[in-house]
Design a protein around this motif. Structure first.
Motif, PDB file in Angstrom:
ATOM      1  N   ARG A  10       0.828  -1.191   0.000  1.00 49.13           N
ATOM      2  CA  ARG A  10       0.000   0.000   0.000  1.00 49.13           C
ATOM      3  C   ARG A  10       0.874   1.256   0.000  1.00 49.13           C
ATOM      4  N   LYS A  11       0.554   2.201  -0.854  1.00 47.66           N
ATOM      5  CA  LYS A  11       1.238   3.493  -0.759  1.00 47.66           C
ATOM      6  C   LYS A  11       0.337   4.603  -1.262  1.00 47.66           C
ATOM      7  N   SER A  12       0.587   5.790  -0.763  1.00 46.52           N
ATOM      8  CA  SER A  12      -0.225   6.930  -1.167  1.00 46.52           C
ATOM      9  C   SER A  12       0.120   7.329  -2.589  1.00 46.52           C
ATOM     10  N   ILE A  13      -0.925   7.686  -3.364  1.00 44.03           N
ATOM     11  CA  ILE A  13      -0.715   8.216  -4.717  1.00 44.03           C
ATOM     12  C   ILE A  13      -0.964   9.710  -4.657  1.00 44.03           C
ATOM     13  N   ARG A  14       0.020  10.490  -5.071  1.00 44.08           N
ATOM     14  CA  ARG A  14      -0.137  11.949  -5.005  1.00 44.08           C
ATOM     15  C   ARG A  14      -0.130  12.615  -6.385  1.00 44.08           C
ATOM     16  N   ASP A  15       0.329  11.886  -7.396  1.00 48.86           N
ATOM     17  CA  ASP A  15       0.373  12.463  -8.749  1.00 48.86           C
ATOM     18  C   ASP A  15      -0.504  11.630  -9.682  1.00 48.86           C
ATOM     19  N   GLY A  64      -5.392  23.471   2.361  1.00 47.59           N
ATOM     20  CA  GLY A  64      -5.499  22.050   2.691  1.00 47.59           C
ATOM     21  C   GLY A  64      -4.200  21.345   2.378  1.00 47.59           C
ATOM     22  N   GLY A  65      -3.998  20.159   2.936  1.00 49.55           N
ATOM     23  CA  GLY A  65      -2.768  19.394   2.698  1.00 49.55           C
ATOM     24  C   GLY A  65      -1.657  19.871   3.599  1.00 49.55           C
ATOM     25  N   TYR A  66      -0.536  19.145   3.605  1.00 47.26           N
ATOM     26  CA  TYR A  66       0.596  19.545   4.437  1.00 47.26           C
ATOM     27  C   TYR A  66       1.066  20.934   4.037  1.00 47.26           C
ATOM     28  N   GLU A  67       1.177  21.830   4.969  1.00 46.44           N
ATOM     29  CA  GLU A  67       1.626  23.208   4.736  1.00 46.44           C
ATOM     30  C   GLU A  67       0.901  23.871   3.555  1.00 46.44           C
ATOM     31  N   TRP A 112      -4.841  10.214   1.488  1.00 46.87           N
ATOM     32  CA  TRP A 112      -5.517  10.980   2.539  1.00 46.87           C
ATOM     33  C   TRP A 112      -5.035  12.429   2.440  1.00 46.87           C
ATOM     34  N   VAL A 113      -5.937  13.375   2.623  1.00 47.55           N
ATOM     35  CA  VAL A 113      -5.543  14.781   2.660  1.00 47.55           C
ATOM     36  C   VAL A 113      -6.164  15.408   3.901  1.00 47.55           C
ATOM     37  N   THR A 114      -5.323  16.008   4.720  1.00 46.57           N
ATOM     38  CA  THR A 114      -5.872  16.685   5.892  1.00 46.57           C
ATOM     39  C   THR A 114      -6.238  18.115   5.526  1.00 46.57           C
ATOM     40  N   ASP A 134     -12.989  17.575   7.657  1.00 48.83           N
ATOM     41  CA  ASP A 134     -11.590  17.813   8.033  1.00 48.83           C
ATOM     42  C   ASP A 134     -10.626  16.895   7.289  1.00 48.83           C
ATOM     43  N   PHE A 135     -11.183  15.865   6.656  1.00 50.18           N
ATOM     44  CA  PHE A 135     -10.326  14.920   5.941  1.00 50.18           C
ATOM     45  C   PHE A 135     -10.950  14.521   4.619  1.00 50.18           C
ATOM     46  N   LEU A 136     -10.084  14.338   3.648  1.00 48.90           N
ATOM     47  CA  LEU A 136     -10.508  14.005   2.294  1.00 48.90           C
ATOM     48  C   LEU A 136      -9.690  12.839   1.800  1.00 48.90           C
ATOM     49  N   PHE A 153       8.635   3.735  -1.404  1.00 50.52           N
ATOM     50  CA  PHE A 153       7.925   3.499  -0.157  1.00 50.52           C
ATOM     51  C   PHE A 153       8.464   4.400   0.942  1.00 50.52           C
ATOM     52  N   SER A 154       7.575   4.781   1.856  1.00 50.21           N
ATOM     53  CA  SER A 154       8.015   5.569   3.004  1.00 50.21           C
ATOM     54  C   SER A 154       8.610   4.617   4.044  1.00 50.21           C
ATOM     55  N   SER A 155       9.584   5.084   4.815  1.00 50.38           N
ATOM     56  CA  SER A 155      10.245   4.224   5.793  1.00 50.38           C
ATOM     57  C   SER A 155       9.313   3.943   6.980  1.00 50.38           C
ATOM     58  N   ARG A 156       9.632   2.891   7.717  1.00 46.92           N
ATOM     59  CA  ARG A 156       8.810   2.542   8.872  1.00 46.92           C
ATOM     60  C   ARG A 156       9.683   2.225  10.089  1.00 46.92           C
ATOM     61  N   ILE A 157       9.109   2.481  11.271  1.00 46.83           N
ATOM     62  CA  ILE A 157       9.821   2.163  12.514  1.00 46.83           C
ATOM     63  C   ILE A 157       9.828   0.647  12.742  1.00 46.83           C
ATOM     64  N   THR A 195      -0.466  10.307   9.631  1.00 48.66           N
ATOM     65  CA  THR A 195      -0.170  11.701   9.341  1.00 48.66           C
ATOM     66  C   THR A 195       1.338  11.932   9.323  1.00 48.66           C
ATOM     67  N   LYS A 196       1.825  12.487   8.246  1.00 50.98           N
ATOM     68  CA  LYS A 196       3.255  12.770   8.059  1.00 50.98           C
ATOM     69  C   LYS A 196       4.139  11.556   8.326  1.00 50.98           C
ATOM     70  N   ASN A 197       3.528  10.384   8.211  1.00 50.85           N
ATOM     71  CA  ASN A 197       4.218   9.111   8.456  1.00 50.85           C
ATOM     72  C   ASN A 197       4.881   9.094   9.833  1.00 50.85           C
ATOM     73  N   ILE A 224      -7.382  10.077  13.591  1.00 52.32           N
ATOM     74  CA  ILE A 224      -7.471   9.388  12.299  1.00 52.32           C
ATOM     75  C   ILE A 224      -6.407   8.292  12.245  1.00 52.32           C
ATOM     76  N   ASP A 225      -5.176   8.636  12.644  1.00 51.68           N
ATOM     77  CA  ASP A 225      -4.101   7.637  12.659  1.00 51.68           C
ATOM     78  C   ASP A 225      -4.510   6.421  13.499  1.00 51.68           C
ATOM     79  N   ALA A 226      -5.153   6.689  14.636  1.00 50.07           N
ATOM     80  CA  ALA A 226      -5.583   5.600  15.518  1.00 50.07           C
ATOM     81  C   ALA A 226      -6.637   4.726  14.838  1.00 50.07           C
ATOM     82  N   GLY A 227      -7.641   5.358  14.248  1.00 49.96           N
ATOM     83  CA  GLY A 227      -8.712   4.605  13.580  1.00 49.96           C
ATOM     84  C   GLY A 227      -8.172   3.710  12.471  1.00 49.96           C
ATOM     85  N   ILE A 228      -7.178   4.205  11.742  1.00 50.01           N
ATOM     86  CA  ILE A 228      -6.592   3.430  10.639  1.00 50.01           C
ATOM     87  C   ILE A 228      -5.868   2.197  11.181  1.00 50.01           C
ATOM     88  N   VAL A 229      -5.067   2.368  12.225  1.00 47.10           N
ATOM     89  CA  VAL A 229      -4.309   1.227  12.743  1.00 47.10           C
ATOM     90  C   VAL A 229      -5.259   0.209  13.399  1.00 47.10           C
TER      91      VAL A 229
HETATM   92  C1  LIG Z   1      -4.772  11.387   8.594  1.00 47.93           C
HETATM   93  C2  LIG Z   1      -3.828  11.484   7.428  1.00 47.93           C
HETATM   94  C3  LIG Z   1      -3.669  12.694   6.779  1.00 47.93           C
HETATM   95  C4  LIG Z   1      -2.806  12.803   5.690  1.00 47.93           C
HETATM   96  N1  LIG Z   1      -2.697  14.000   5.057  1.00 47.93           N
HETATM   97  C5  LIG Z   1      -1.877  14.108   3.986  1.00 47.93           C
HETATM   98  C6  LIG Z   1      -1.761  15.343   3.297  1.00 47.93           C
HETATM   99  O1  LIG Z   1      -2.419  16.316   3.632  1.00 47.93           O
HETATM  100  N2  LIG Z   1      -0.917  15.407   2.246  1.00 47.93           N
HETATM  101  C7  LIG Z   1      -0.175  14.348   1.844  1.00 47.93           C
HETATM  102  O2  LIG Z   1       0.597  14.470   0.900  1.00 47.93           O
HETATM  103  N3  LIG Z   1      -0.266  13.138   2.475  1.00 47.93           N
HETATM  104  C8  LIG Z   1      -1.105  13.004   3.521  1.00 47.93           C
HETATM  105  N4  LIG Z   1      -1.220  11.792   4.163  1.00 47.93           N
HETATM  106  C9  LIG Z   1      -0.471  10.623   3.669  1.00 47.93           C
HETATM  107  C10 LIG Z   1       0.663  10.216   4.604  1.00 47.93           C
HETATM  108  O3  LIG Z   1       1.685  11.180   4.572  1.00 47.93           O
HETATM  109  C11 LIG Z   1       1.184   8.832   4.174  1.00 47.93           C
HETATM  110  O4  LIG Z   1       0.168   7.904   4.271  1.00 47.93           O
HETATM  111  C12 LIG Z   1       2.353   8.389   5.021  1.00 47.93           C
HETATM  112  O5  LIG Z   1       3.420   9.272   4.859  1.00 47.93           O
HETATM  113  C13 LIG Z   1       2.828   6.974   4.654  1.00 47.93           C
HETATM  114  O6  LIG Z   1       3.188   6.897   3.308  1.00 47.93           O
HETATM  115  P1  LIG Z   1       2.505   5.839   2.339  1.00 47.93           P
HETATM  116  O7  LIG Z   1       1.023   6.065   2.386  1.00 47.93           O
HETATM  117  O8  LIG Z   1       3.052   6.097   0.975  1.00 47.93           O
HETATM  118  O9  LIG Z   1       2.884   4.478   2.865  1.00 47.93           O
HETATM  119  C14 LIG Z   1      -2.071  11.668   5.259  1.00 47.93           C
HETATM  120  C15 LIG Z   1      -2.254  10.446   5.918  1.00 47.93           C
HETATM  121  C16 LIG Z   1      -3.110  10.338   6.983  1.00 47.93           C
HETATM  122  C17 LIG Z   1      -3.294   9.012   7.639  1.00 47.93           C
END
Ligand SMILES: Cc1cc2nc3c(=O)[nH]c(=O)nc-3n(C[C@H](O)[C@H](O)[C@H](O)COP(=O)(O)O)c2cc1C
Length: 266
Positions: A10-15, A64-67, A112-114, A134-136, A153-157, A195-197, A224-229
């Motif tokens: 699983r990974k986020s698609i931003r483009d 909306g979104g990070y910064e 996810w977009v905050t 508050d979330f999209l 992929f984003s790194s993980r602990i 959020t912000k990984n 939101i992070d809690a609900g997802i996990v």
């Molecule tokens: C509650 C929540 C809000 C998020 N908001 C944003 C956002 O505004 N912009 C963004 O680029 N990614 C956002 N993300 C995506 C996370 O940054 C991403 O899921 C995380 O870094 C892990 O990366 P991955 O999904 O590629 O594994 C959000 C994720 C969550 C769970």
């Protein structure tokens, strides 16, 4: 694809591709949303599909979104919380993440977009007057893979960084987790998005349960992070034929550093 494999990949698609979803895919999305709305109603949460992506994007760009960096998509699913409560955000996220796993089956990518810091005015113009969003989820087709076997992929602990034994200050011994048959489950759980990984979840083993906390709680984004996990804990367990349930213990209080969320059997 099993839930294990899904999470690992699983990974986020931003483009996204700038192409609209096909009519048949849109029908699938609508049907997934209407099924999940029946479940989320209990928490006064409602998901709505917005197909005029540029209207949403333009209204929220800079807010909306990070910064203030909005994610551009042709379609968005808004999580509308009609009566705000911690439970509504936790279970709203739980169900929205379940939606993501369903959309993946139709090869629909998402992120996810905050928008928790966006102004009421901009939300109203994005969502036909509704500002209780508050979330999209930005959704659409992922671009073709870049090739060269590159996966971004984003790194993980590590598991020992978020699973504790008896108290929040005692890291879990991995052999012990293995004896419980839970080492794999937690290893996959690390791939849950946050959020912000920041991966703020902390699980503490206490007798027959794990208590879930959020480290350095910063607000609704962490609910939101809690609900997802919680969603993935349940799904990974059921994949291992274990039926688990989340519940709230009333004898646990928050500390300066940790917010208690809920507990689960295993
Ligand atoms: C509650 C929540 C809000 C998020 N908001 C944003 C956002 O505004 N912009 C963004 O680029 N990614 C956002 N993300 C995506 C996370 O940054 C991403 O899921 C995380 O870094 C892990 O990366 P991955 O999904 O590629 O594994 C959000 C994720 C969550 C769970």
């Amino acid at each position: 694809m099993s839930m294990n494999e899904f999470l690992e990949n699983r990974k986020s698609i931003r483009d996204f591709k700038s192409k609209d979803l096909s009519d048949s895919d849109l029908k699938q999305v609508e049907s997934v949303i209407s099924d999940i709305n029946k479940l989320s109603k209990e928490y006064s949460v409602e998901y709505k599909l917005y197909n005029d992506g540029s209207k949403v994007y333009n209204a929220l760009e800079g807010q909306g979104g990070y910064e203030g960096t909005m994610i551009k998509a042709n379609h968005y699913i808004a999580m509308q919380v009609n009566e705000k409560s911690e439970e509504a955000f936790i279970f709203g996220a739980y169900y929205l993440e379940s939606m993501i796993t369903k959309l993946d089956k139709f090869k629909i990518g998402s992120c996810w977009v905050t928008i928790s810091k966006a102004s009421e005015e901009s939300k109203k113009s994005a969502f036909d007057g509704n500002f209780n969003v508050d979330f999209l989820l930005a959704i659409g087709y992922a671009p073709n893979e870049l090739g060269f076997g590159k996966k971004r992929f984003s790194s993980r602990i590590g598991v020992e960084d978020f699973v504790c034994d008896g108290s929040l200050s005692v890291p879990m011994d991995i052999d012990k987790l293995q004896n419980y048959g839970l080492d794999e489950l937690f290893s996959y759980l690390r791939f849950a998005p946050s959020t912000k990984n920041e991966q703020p979840w902390r699980f503490v083993l206490n007798d027959d349960n794990f208590d879930l906390y959020i480290e350095q709680y910063k607000g609704v984004d962490n609910l939101i992070d809690a609900g997802i996990v919680m969603y993935y804990y349940k799904e990974l367990s059921s994949y291992n034929n274990i039926d688990v349930n989340w519940f709230v213990k009333d004898n646990i209080s928050d500390t300066d550093k940790f917010k208690y969320i809920a507990s689960v059997n295993f």
